[in-house]
Scaffold this active site. Structure first.
Site, PDB file in Angstrom:
ATOM      1  N   GLY A  18      42.862  44.262  55.825  1.00 15.96           N
ATOM      2  CA  GLY A  18      42.809  45.644  56.284  1.00 15.96           C
ATOM      3  C   GLY A  18      44.202  46.195  56.453  1.00 15.96           C
ATOM      4  N   GLY A  21      47.740  52.405  60.384  1.00 15.77           N
ATOM      5  CA  GLY A  21      49.008  53.082  60.579  1.00 15.77           C
ATOM      6  C   GLY A  21      50.042  52.242  61.290  1.00 15.77           C
ATOM      7  N   ASP A 134      43.660  49.412  74.577  1.00 16.65           N
ATOM      8  CA  ASP A 134      43.260  50.013  73.307  1.00 16.65           C
ATOM      9  C   ASP A 134      41.879  49.501  72.903  1.00 16.65           C
ATOM     10  OD1 ASP A 134      43.461  51.618  71.079  1.00 16.65           O
ATOM     11  OD2 ASP A 134      44.639  50.182  69.916  1.00 16.65           O
TER      12      ASP A 134
END
Length: 358
Positions: A18, A21, A134
């Site tokens: 994967g 950003g 997160d």
């Protein structure tokens, strides 16, 4: 970095899993221990910041100390060709966000067990003094047998040090999932992770996020001021108890939520247990067996029809005989003896009286 490269003379990159950003993720081979691992390689602009490098090392060490079946294990970290990398346990399967894109949404019976596992892993980190910062479905890895593992502990906290002088402008976490206090630029707490878990659960059940906007600023404003639509608007058959849990988790004030992921996990586990428990069957009374002689008698005795509206014959009244008289002969005898004794002494008392009073 590309497939086939060798990191730290030990890890050979095999395939890219994967890209985002912030980093690229590869499946790699640990040539020393001969095992598959996952390696996250951060972008060069992040890796070149010395303060970030130090904070990244601190967070990686803390994450490496987390040993829990619902947390992706951190094996190693380092710097190669000017890029920071972190070596983690390789988990076969897909992340939760990918599954949501494929399936649309999960049923309540499917979502609750997964969220209980997520709460178990994040709650373990809370007990160790770590906040994820997160929490989002991208960081939940699901194996083919539906085991969940949480990844990326501490990376968001490390990113917050890149611009320490502009703390109010730093957004900790992803705008779709961060808490109202994170939207204000404040330091997150375990209750912030709880809020993000509530957003993930909302998306799993409804197939949509509680807040959608075109900019991060608008998303932040909605997290701070806007109430999400109740689950019942998307799921008419949503259990009322689950709606109450979700409303508490998505409270704007941290003090109104569950304080840690452990607390939320226990609540969801009890909710799932109540739903799975079948109703207790009512015992059927066993028929009373009729002895064979009585059964034979009943079969030989013809039944007599009776008029359903006729007044029944008055039943014979049984009058009990009066109870027998019960005399206490000992008491009566002692009473008579006392009377005779006093009566016999009466002449003596009269004689004494006249002797003293002539």
């Amino acid at each position: 970095m590309k497939e086939g490269d060798l990191l730290n003379h030990r890890y050979q990159l095999l395939e890219r899993l994967g890209s985002g950003g912030m980093a690229d993720v590869y499946r790699a081979r640990d040539l020393m221990l001969e095992r598959s691992v996952a390696i996250k390689i951060l972008r060069s602009d992040y890796s070149s910041d010395e303060e970030f490098q130090e904070r990244f090392r601190q967070e990686a060490r803390a994450a490496a100390n987390l040993a829990h079946p619902n947390i992706v294990t951190v094996h190693d970290f380092g710097l190669e060709s000017g890029q920071l990398f972190i070596v983690m346990e390789y988990v076969p399967g897909a992340d939760l966000k990918t599954l949501l894109r494929k399936r649309g949404r999960f049923s309540v019976d499917e979502a609750i067990p997964l969220m209980v596992q997520a709460c178990a892993g994040i709650g373990y980190a809370h007990r160790a003094g770590l906040v994820h910062c997160d929490v989002k479905p991208h960081n939940f890895l699901i194996t083919p047998d539906m085991r969940l593992k949480v990844t990326d502990f501490g990376i968001a906290r490390a990113l917050s040090t890149i611009h320490p002088g502009d703390r109010d402008e730093v957004v900790w976490g992803s705008p779709q999932y961060f808490s109202p206090e994170q939207a204000r630029g404040q330091a997150p707490s375990p209750a912030s992770d709880v809020y993000s878990l509530g957003v993930v659960l909302y998306e799993m059940l409804t197939g949509t996020l509680p807040f959608n906007a075109s900019t991060a600023e608008e998303l932040a404003r909605m997290h701070i001021h806007t109430a999400p639509h109740p689950l019942g608007e998307y799921l008419p058959d949503a259990p009322p108890l689950l709606e109450q849990i979700e409303a508490k988790v998505l409270s704007k004030e941290p003090s109104a939520r569950y304080r840690t992921a452990d607390q939320l996990g226990r609540v969801l586990q009890r909710f799932g247990t109540v739903r799975e428990a079948p109703p207790a069957p009512q015992p059927t009374p066993a028929p009373i067996p009729i002895p064979e002689p009585v059964a034979d008698f009943l079969e030989r005795t013809p039944s007599r029809p009776h008029a359903p509206f006729a007044d029944p014959a008055p039943a014979a009244v049984y009058e009990a005989p009066p109870p027998p008289l019960d005399f206490d002969w000992l008491t009566i005898g002692l009473g008579l003896l006392a009377v005779f004794a006093v009566g016999g002494l009466l002449p003596l008392w009269i004689a004494v009286y006249f002797a003293w009073n002539p």
